[in-house]
Design a protein around this motif. Structure first.
Motif, PDB file in Angstrom:
ATOM      1  N   ASP A 172      35.669  53.132  49.202  1.00  0.00           N
ATOM      2  CA  ASP A 172      36.813  53.042  49.920  1.00  0.00           C
ATOM      3  C   ASP A 172      36.473  52.472  51.487  1.00  0.00           C
ATOM      4  O   ASP A 172      37.243  51.449  51.737  1.00  0.00           O
ATOM      5  N   ALA A 173      35.741  53.312  51.861  1.00  0.00           N
ATOM      6  CA  ALA A 173      35.501  53.095  53.366  1.00  0.00           C
ATOM      7  C   ALA A 173      34.852  51.647  53.595  1.00  0.00           C
ATOM      8  O   ALA A 173      35.005  51.006  54.538  1.00  0.00           O
ATOM      9  N   LEU A 174      33.792  51.244  52.679  1.00  0.00           N
ATOM     10  CA  LEU A 174      33.073  50.234  52.667  1.00  0.00           C
ATOM     11  C   LEU A 174      34.147  48.920  52.689  1.00  0.00           C
ATOM     12  O   LEU A 174      34.209  47.973  53.459  1.00  0.00           O
ATOM     13  N   GLU A 175      35.012  48.934  51.518  1.00  0.00           N
ATOM     14  CA  GLU A 175      36.058  47.950  51.540  1.00  0.00           C
ATOM     15  C   GLU A 175      36.800  47.779  52.871  1.00  0.00           C
ATOM     16  O   GLU A 175      37.223  46.729  53.224  1.00  0.00           O
ATOM     17  N   ALA A 176      37.307  48.777  53.297  1.00  0.00           N
ATOM     18  CA  ALA A 176      38.079  48.767  54.461  1.00  0.00           C
ATOM     19  C   ALA A 176      37.490  48.142  55.662  1.00  0.00           C
ATOM     20  O   ALA A 176      37.708  47.504  56.680  1.00  0.00           O
ATOM     21  N   LEU A 177      36.056  48.492  55.779  1.00  0.00           N
ATOM     22  CA  LEU A 177      35.202  47.758  56.776  1.00  0.00           C
ATOM     23  C   LEU A 177      35.124  46.126  56.655  1.00  0.00           C
ATOM     24  O   LEU A 177      35.128  45.365  57.682  1.00  0.00           O
ATOM     25  N   PHE A 178      34.559  45.920  55.283  1.00  0.00           N
ATOM     26  CA  PHE A 178      34.350  44.538  55.085  1.00  0.00           C
ATOM     27  C   PHE A 178      35.404  43.506  54.551  1.00  0.00           C
ATOM     28  O   PHE A 178      35.192  42.121  54.996  1.00  0.00           O
ATOM     29  N   ALA A 179      36.423  44.109  54.075  1.00  0.00           N
ATOM     30  CA  ALA A 179      37.586  43.199  53.613  1.00  0.00           C
ATOM     31  C   ALA A 179      38.070  42.174  54.810  1.00  0.00           C
ATOM     32  O   ALA A 179      38.520  41.105  54.637  1.00  0.00           O
ATOM     33  N   PRO A 180      38.414  42.884  56.133  1.00  0.00           N
ATOM     34  CA  PRO A 180      38.565  41.675  57.067  1.00  0.00           C
ATOM     35  C   PRO A 180      37.824  40.412  57.441  1.00  0.00           C
ATOM     36  O   PRO A 180      38.211  39.448  57.985  1.00  0.00           O
ATOM     37  N   LEU A 181      36.658  40.753  56.693  1.00  0.00           N
ATOM     38  CA  LEU A 181      35.581  39.354  57.075  1.00  0.00           C
ATOM     39  C   LEU A 181      35.821  38.606  55.916  1.00  0.00           C
ATOM     40  O   LEU A 181      34.919  37.634  55.848  1.00  0.00           O
ATOM     41  N   GLY A 182      36.722  38.517  54.986  1.00  0.00           N
ATOM     42  CA  GLY A 182      37.063  37.771  53.975  1.00  0.00           C
ATOM     43  C   GLY A 182      36.158  37.850  52.630  1.00  0.00           C
ATOM     44  O   GLY A 182      36.016  37.145  51.616  1.00  0.00           O
ATOM     45  N   PHE A 183      35.806  39.107  52.343  1.00  0.00           N
ATOM     46  CA  PHE A 183      35.066  39.772  51.063  1.00  0.00           C
ATOM     47  C   PHE A 183      36.352  40.112  50.046  1.00  0.00           C
ATOM     48  O   PHE A 183      37.052  40.842  50.381  1.00  0.00           O
ATOM     49  N   THR A 184      35.857  39.838  48.958  1.00  0.00           N
ATOM     50  CA  THR A 184      36.709  40.373  47.778  1.00  0.00           C
ATOM     51  C   THR A 184      35.532  41.278  47.177  1.00  0.00           C
ATOM     52  O   THR A 184      34.348  41.013  47.050  1.00  0.00           O
ATOM     53  N   PHE A 185      36.075  42.400  46.307  1.00  0.00           N
ATOM     54  CA  PHE A 185      35.437  43.406  46.020  1.00  0.00           C
ATOM     55  C   PHE A 185      35.579  43.659  44.430  1.00  0.00           C
ATOM     56  O   PHE A 185      36.641  43.385  43.946  1.00  0.00           O
ATOM     57  N   ARG A 186      34.222  43.868  43.782  1.00  0.00           N
ATOM     58  CA  ARG A 186      34.413  44.530  42.512  1.00  0.00           C
ATOM     59  C   ARG A 186      33.601  45.838  42.352  1.00  0.00           C
ATOM     60  O   ARG A 186      32.274  46.027  43.028  1.00  0.00           O
ATOM     61  N   ARG A 187      34.187  46.885  41.724  1.00  0.00           N
ATOM     62  CA  ARG A 187      33.679  48.011  41.400  1.00  0.00           C
ATOM     63  C   ARG A 187      32.874  47.942  40.010  1.00  0.00           C
ATOM     64  O   ARG A 187      33.395  47.503  39.028  1.00  0.00           O
ATOM     65  N   VAL A 188      31.874  48.270  39.945  1.00  0.00           N
ATOM     66  CA  VAL A 188      30.988  48.433  38.840  1.00  0.00           C
ATOM     67  C   VAL A 188      30.294  49.947  38.632  1.00  0.00           C
ATOM     68  O   VAL A 188      29.541  50.340  39.363  1.00  0.00           O
TER      69      VAL A 188
END
Length: 417
Positions: free
Chosen positions: A34-50
């Protein structure tokens, strides 16, 4: 810009250090994602959890979902550079003079569990990509973020699962689990963790009845057999080139009795004793052969013990990494980037291996042979020990090196540390 914005990424590091991702047990991965998504989402990343299936990683030490996080740009138009970070840390342990799960800054020194291994590399990555965006730096690679579980000794590290599922899909792979040293990575040892459970029978310690069986005392023959094996194992030397701090001494195989747990109070015989053995396996050896040796030593000790039962379980395995620089297309550029970022002369790089271990061996087995190595560990920064630290300068230098490697265009000669 990287240096000028240090307050931002130091604050981010403080937030990551405060999240306990110790392995064992590894219960904090989902919250950390959760914390990583909050940090890197503003840089234009989309995320997948595996998630790694529980049947693959379940051991007595491990608890909680094994949540791995893959971050990709919303549009991938360039060749891809995978940036690997493991999200688990060693448990804090004893001997700290500062709070292990809080960031303490003293001048330019940053203390806390994970500052060097390897949450500090996460904020170096954050500083790199934020600067690239804000300065309008064109990139030759699209970064693919790989935040993975259970590097610190788990039975089935997250990056192994991702690699076997074909999800480590990149043209270059940068592993940030290395050191802040002028090193060309020649590879590293494998690692085995074997848990031994010795069963006795608990009775009152003042009871002279022969019914009692002290599990700790009955573990001693097994420990003696393991110590005899230790002497044999550690006489073996590796052809892997040793690091400079060994001053020409070769790397050797290692066997460590890493933990013993048994008993609770003086008035009762311990009914069980659990021993954890770690074996560092040279690339020159066989992983299966090393495990067979341990099992034979346990059987030898068992024959001299009154224990009611002795059970063994493999609870951790990392394969050796072999020649990750051999024939690689990307190592020369990464070496120039490190030279520019840290200010190291190109002629000062030394090719060497290590008796530490990495989950990159599984990545090699899945087909990715060339692996670039960087990071923040130094021989003196107490990685895995009390008062682990890194420095503002090293995080800044690593971010500079990563930016130089990722940016489109040639890398200037040299640099200022």
């Amino acid at each position: 810009m990287i240096a000028a914005r240090q307050d931002d990424w130091i604050a981010a590091l403080g937030g990551l250090i405060a999240l306990d991702t110790s392995f064992p047990p590894g219960v904090g991965y989902a919250t950390f994602a959760d914390a990583l998504e909050a940090l890197f989402a503003p840089l234009g990343f989309t995320f997948r959890r595996v998630e790694v299936p529980e049947a693959l990683w379940r051991t007595p030490e491990a608890q909680g979902a094994r949540v791995n996080l893959i971050g990709a740009p919303r549009e991938r138009t360039q060749p891809t550079c995978g940036i690997y970070v493991h999200t688990d840390c060693a448990p804090p342990g004893e001997g700290w003079t500062r709070p292990p799960l809080a960031l303490t800054r003293e001048g330019d020194v940053l203390y806390g569990r994970g500052t060097a291994d390897m949450k500090g590399t996460i904020v170096a990555t954050l500083a790199t990509l934020t600067t690239a965006r804000d300065a309008g730096v064109a990139l030759r690679y699209d970064p693919l973020l790989l935040f993975c579980t259970d590097e610190e000794g788990g039975l089935y590290p997250g990056v192994r699962y991702l690699a076997e599922q074909g999800l480590v899909d990149c043209d270059a792979l940068l592993c940030l689990n290395g050191g802040a040293t002028a090193r060309i990575w020649a590879g590293c040892f494998g690692s085995l963790d074997v848990a031994i459970t010795v069963e006795g029978r608990a009775v009152h310690s003042g009871d002279p009845s022969p019914l009692g069986v002290n599990a700790v005392e009955e573990a001693l023959p097994i420990l003696h057999a393991l110590m005899a094996l230790k002497a044999t194992v550690q006489a073996r030397t590796s052809a892997l080139p040793p690091p400079p701090h060994l001053e020409g001494r070769p790397l050797t195989a290692r066997l460590t009795i890493a933990a013993i747990h048994g008993g609770a109070k003086g008035s009762a015989l311990p009914g069980a004793c659990r021993i954890l053995v770690n074996r560092r396996v040279m690339p020159d050896e066989s992983m299966d052969g090393a495990l067979t040796e341990i099992e034979a030593a346990i059987a030898e000790g068992r024959a001299r013990s009154r224990a009611l039962s002795v059970a063994t379980q493999l609870v951790g395995r990392l394969e050796p990494v072999i020649d990750p620089d051999a024939g690689g297309r990307h190592w020369p550029r990464w070496q120039r980037a490190l030279s520019w970022g840290f200010g190291w002369p190109m002629g000062g790089f030394v090719r060497h291996g290590a008796s530490s271990s990495s989950d990159m061996g599984f990545v090699q087995r899945a087909g990715v042979q060339e692996i670039l190595l960087g990071g923040l560990s130094r021989p003196d920064n107490r990685t895995h020990g009390p008062d682990e630290f890194t420095t503002v300068q090293d995080i800044t230098a690593l971010a500079r090196a990563m930016l130089a490697f990722l940016a489109d265009g040639p890398i200037p000669e040299g640099g200022s540390a």
